[in-house]
Design an enzyme around this catalytic site. Sequence first.
Site, PDB file in Angstrom:
ATOM      1  N   HIS A 332       0.828  -1.322   0.038  1.00 40.42           N
ATOM      2  CA  HIS A 332      -0.128   0.036  -0.217  1.00 40.42           C
ATOM      3  C   HIS A 332       0.867   1.078   0.030  1.00 40.42           C
ATOM      4  O   HIS A 332       0.368   2.423   0.100  1.00 40.42           O
ATOM      5  CB  HIS A 332      -0.937   0.021   1.198  1.00 40.42           C
ATOM      6  CG  HIS A 332      -2.003  -0.970   0.890  1.00 40.42           C
ATOM      7  ND1 HIS A 332      -3.155  -0.272   0.383  1.00 40.42           N
ATOM      8  CD2 HIS A 332      -2.367  -1.951   1.302  1.00 40.42           C
ATOM      9  CE1 HIS A 332      -4.058  -1.339   0.472  1.00 40.42           C
ATOM     10  NE2 HIS A 332      -3.512  -2.358   1.012  1.00 40.42           N
ATOM     11  N   LYS A 520      -8.191  14.283   4.201  1.00 40.78           N
ATOM     12  CA  LYS A 520      -7.456  13.122   4.257  1.00 40.78           C
ATOM     13  C   LYS A 520      -6.599  13.169   5.434  1.00 40.78           C
ATOM     14  O   LYS A 520      -6.398  14.293   6.011  1.00 40.78           O
ATOM     15  CB  LYS A 520      -6.568  12.993   3.099  1.00 40.78           C
ATOM     16  CG  LYS A 520      -5.730  14.233   2.520  1.00 40.78           C
ATOM     17  CD  LYS A 520      -5.276  14.265   1.165  1.00 40.78           C
ATOM     18  CE  LYS A 520      -5.822  14.272  -0.113  1.00 40.78           C
ATOM     19  NZ  LYS A 520      -6.163  13.066  -0.870  1.00 40.78           N
ATOM     20  N   ARG A 521      -5.661  11.897   5.758  1.00 37.20           N
ATOM     21  CA  ARG A 521      -4.855  12.106   6.917  1.00 37.20           C
ATOM     22  C   ARG A 521      -3.845  13.212   6.484  1.00 37.20           C
ATOM     23  O   ARG A 521      -3.360  13.585   5.483  1.00 37.20           O
ATOM     24  CB  ARG A 521      -4.118  10.656   7.149  1.00 37.20           C
ATOM     25  CG  ARG A 521      -5.132   9.753   7.725  1.00 37.20           C
ATOM     26  CD  ARG A 521      -5.642  10.071   8.972  1.00 37.20           C
ATOM     27  NE  ARG A 521      -4.725  10.301  10.083  1.00 37.20           N
ATOM     28  CZ  ARG A 521      -4.256   9.131  10.878  1.00 37.20           C
ATOM     29  NH1 ARG A 521      -4.824   8.044  10.897  1.00 37.20           N
ATOM     30  NH2 ARG A 521      -3.196   9.483  11.914  1.00 37.20           N
ATOM     31  N   LYS A 526       1.216  14.353   1.369  1.00 37.37           N
ATOM     32  CA  LYS A 526      -0.232  14.799   0.958  1.00 37.37           C
ATOM     33  C   LYS A 526       0.057  16.318   0.764  1.00 37.37           C
ATOM     34  O   LYS A 526      -1.093  16.752   0.102  1.00 37.37           O
ATOM     35  CB  LYS A 526      -1.134  14.437   2.120  1.00 37.37           C
ATOM     36  CG  LYS A 526      -1.394  12.764   2.022  1.00 37.37           C
ATOM     37  CD  LYS A 526      -2.368  12.496   2.915  1.00 37.37           C
ATOM     38  CE  LYS A 526      -2.757  10.727   2.871  1.00 37.37           C
ATOM     39  NZ  LYS A 526      -3.355  10.331   2.035  1.00 37.37           N
ATOM     40  N   THR A 628      -8.194   7.295  -2.422  1.00 31.04           N
ATOM     41  CA  THR A 628      -9.445   6.868  -3.071  1.00 31.04           C
ATOM     42  C   THR A 628     -10.444   7.810  -2.586  1.00 31.04           C
ATOM     43  O   THR A 628     -11.564   7.740  -3.308  1.00 31.04           O
ATOM     44  CB  THR A 628     -10.004   5.381  -1.969  1.00 31.04           C
ATOM     45  OG1 THR A 628      -9.757   5.884  -0.620  1.00 31.04           O
ATOM     46  CG2 THR A 628      -9.245   4.108  -2.259  1.00 31.04           C
ATOM     47  N   LYS A 632     -14.199   9.270  -4.932  1.00 33.03           N
ATOM     48  CA  LYS A 632     -15.384   9.507  -4.074  1.00 33.03           C
ATOM     49  C   LYS A 632     -15.868  10.908  -4.574  1.00 33.03           C
ATOM     50  O   LYS A 632     -17.200  10.966  -5.010  1.00 33.03           O
ATOM     51  CB  LYS A 632     -15.182   9.560  -2.522  1.00 33.03           C
ATOM     52  CG  LYS A 632     -14.732   8.276  -2.017  1.00 33.03           C
ATOM     53  CD  LYS A 632     -14.606   8.431  -0.311  1.00 33.03           C
ATOM     54  CE  LYS A 632     -13.606   7.385   0.225  1.00 33.03           C
ATOM     55  NZ  LYS A 632     -12.982   7.621   1.408  1.00 33.03           N
TER      56      LYS A 632
HETATM   57  C1  PLP Z   1     -11.613   7.754   1.773  1.00 32.88           C
HETATM   58  C2  PLP Z   1     -11.056   8.058   2.960  1.00 32.88           C
HETATM   59  C3  PLP Z   1      -9.704   8.344   3.120  1.00 32.88           C
HETATM   60  C4  PLP Z   1      -8.671   7.955   2.149  1.00 32.88           C
HETATM   61  O1  PLP Z   1      -8.720   9.341   1.609  1.00 32.88           O
HETATM   62  P1  PLP Z   1      -7.377   9.621   0.677  1.00 32.88           P
HETATM   63  O2  PLP Z   1      -7.851  11.072   0.368  1.00 32.88           O
HETATM   64  O3  PLP Z   1      -7.529   8.667  -0.582  1.00 32.88           O
HETATM   65  O4  PLP Z   1      -6.119   9.629   1.476  1.00 32.88           O
HETATM   66  C5  PLP Z   1      -9.342   8.761   4.712  1.00 32.88           C
HETATM   67  N1  PLP Z   1     -10.400   8.503   5.538  1.00 32.88           N
HETATM   68  C6  PLP Z   1     -11.653   8.472   5.254  1.00 32.88           C
HETATM   69  C7  PLP Z   1     -12.666   8.914   6.540  1.00 32.88           C
HETATM   70  C8  PLP Z   1     -12.120   8.235   4.135  1.00 32.88           C
HETATM   71  O5  PLP Z   1     -13.326   8.075   3.922  1.00 32.88           O
END
Ligand code: PLP
Length: 817
Positions: A332, A520-521, A526, A628, A632
């Site tokens: 990952h 995101k985290r 990032k 991911t 979305k």
């Molecule tokens: C989809 C999702 C992530 C992943 O987000 P990235 O932008 O791909 O890092 C992290 N946390 C939550 C709560 C999510 O729904």
Amino acid sequence: MQINSLMKKIKEGLLRDYDKEVDRASVQEVHNVVAKIAITEISKAWHESENRFNTNRHAYFLSAEFLMGRAVQNNLICMGIYDEVKEALNQLGFDINKFEEIEDMALGNGGLGRLAACFLDSAASVNVPLKGYGIRYKYGLFKQKIEEGFQKEYADNWTSFGDEWSLRRFEDSIKIRFKDIEVLAVPYDMPIIGYENDNIGTLRLWQSEAIEDFDFDLFNNCKYDEAIRNKTIAENISAGLYPNDNTYEGKILRFRQQYFFSSASLQDLIRKYKELHGKDFSKLVSLNTIQLNDTHPVIAIPEFIRLMTLENNVEFDDAFNMAKEIFNYTNHTVMAEALEKWDVNLVKDLVPEVYEVIEKINEKLIEELTDLKVKKEDLDKYEVIKDNQVHMARLATYIGKYINGVAEIHSEILKKDTLKEWYEIYPDKFQNKTNGITQRRWLASCNKELTELYSRLLGDKSFLKDLSKLKELEKYSENKDIIDEFIQIKKNKKRELIDYIYKHEGIKLEEHFILDVQIKRLHEYKRQFMNALSILDIYFRLKDGELKDFTPTAFIFGGKAAPGYARAKAIIKFINEIADLINNDKDVQDKLKVVFVQNYNVSYAEKLIPGANVSEQISTAGTEASGTGNMKFMLNGAVTLGTYDGANIEIVREAGEENNYIFGATEEEVLRIKDSYDPVEIYNKDKHIKRVIDTLVDGTFSDGYEEEEVTEVKDGVEEATDENIEKEEIETVEEKLIEGTFKELYYALLKGTHWHKADHYFILNDLERYFNARIKLSNDYKNEYEFARKCFINSVNAGFFSSDRTIKEYAEEIWKL
Ligand SMILES: *Cc1c(COP(=O)(O)O)cnc(C)c1O
């Protein structure tokens, strides 16, 4: 289900379990009763699904994290009874939207855990026999509050009102033996409800408990703490989720967690096999296959061999060959700080028999490498045990039948860099499986209006089972009425989001603003920091009149920083300082707003994503495995403002680069400039960049660092921020003077530290191109119709990013189901 019979069941349930009428019952109580009704409703189908699962070839998904979010809405939708339950509750005077108060099940950190959740949902919906195995953490990912601009962490006691969607299956408990202690792994099963089919999958989470949790003798001698000592030690193992995302911590308890759930899952699997086939293991690998979600469950490999040899009388070579058939490994990340390596002594001390197996695997590896004519001096790069450490990714790559990355670019990087030497000798092991998301949660559940529009245009809801059908809607991108309708839906979702943010953060945004979202985290790679610096640049340019015609934009951030990740926490504070400055400056009120939302989680994502216009995906090229979140947003009709990284590349391939805003260095550019990169040169040359970076040290903002101590370092700082700063000058500032987190950020960008070079995520290298992309977007947005067309085209081309597609690829090309 009949509305009347539902109402009756809900009323009866509330009386039976809580002795209450609906009007006096709490949201949690109503929720629990509804959950119980649902579980009862599916129990027969669940049982039948489990029988089908066991008799045919099937797959197991071992993951230390499952970020499930809230179950209730999704489950009711998948059962096809959402509208009925909503109506029944409504007639009882209860608004189903109150279920938004129900706690998320947050047993994961971020993308990796959410992917595991999407996979289970997809497998159930497309009839892939997949069972999830993980840990039932008592405390999930911490809850985040922002206080005075700082992140504060609070415990996430997610089961305090019960856990009605799970069933405790004590009779299936399994003993787990460490050298020093033995504990009981007690399974909790959660149904994974396939979308409008009769297939119910299972997520089995293990909870650690004491075998004997109470010592009467000690208790009777008034040694109360000692009497429950076993209980405390045992329950510690599954007490809490480690809050690190993409970082590795070599902690003993973490190792115990990994071994605990890996061993329990394997013992469960082998026990089930023996129930059905006895001790003849000849069919074990033809009936079972195991996916290891990252290296966290890789200890399962030697544990499997140990269980087969020591507890089931299988010869080592046979067990070894079975392991090579049964395991597959998903990588990952390419982030070096995330690659797990355990100290030999730690492994030896906790699970000596498992360590012996690892030694034997290493011997096998050396034999095999020698046969493959790998040179002696190259063996070091492969060995599973090297420099007193056990290399988990190597172990997984050696034994795994198939190894995969999670987006095309990522799988290529694995082959040419991270796992290069393995690709040279085992090219056939390597595959790509681009991640996906489930459209049940990320469209049907979070955006009912858009789902409604698409069902009407397509004639049915079959796109919720086959998202590629959305492609048929592309023809409507030329249809004014449809695009107008699409615009109205986005406006509604924006309004909902604005209300939600006002309620939770106390900041009022406006509908005519672009909603630009980065959630995101919190991680350096990032580059939330780059976003923040760029916003500040826009602010200054608005203030001095240089920037005209800027479309009003609200910049929204959300994300948690690992509690021990000081720099990420400093970036949160920095963003909040910028928000304070901008939101309180009357001059820019009609142009700019900045909000950092608290406690970003799956449920908050379900609000933010449908309301967003712009999806920020700005990681340094070559660092984000897939992402991911980007998918979305795309599905919900936002444009991507992003780099050539992860799945962004595939997103624009599907939806057109002209419908998105892709900017910045490619991975090739990053590799090319890496060695000679000099951010100070950019800083000195670009007055805009210099201006924003200087705010870190010139007193514009406060990082909360003590006044007195600030005076102490003042000289050094003044010197470092002087007009004609030269690299040499920065280097004269003693590192011990770097006190205060904003100064630390400043030096990380311009000077580097003993552990990394200056600006190691190439923020300054991309800042100007980022600004230009933003301005282009800002201008394009003025043409509401054309911009909405881009958004629509993105949405209807998101079919490829359904996790249904991903899970079918796993099923066909890896699991061979
Ligand atoms: C989809 C999702 C992530 C992943 O987000 P990235 O932008 O791909 O890092 C992290 N946390 C939550 C709560 C999510 O729904």
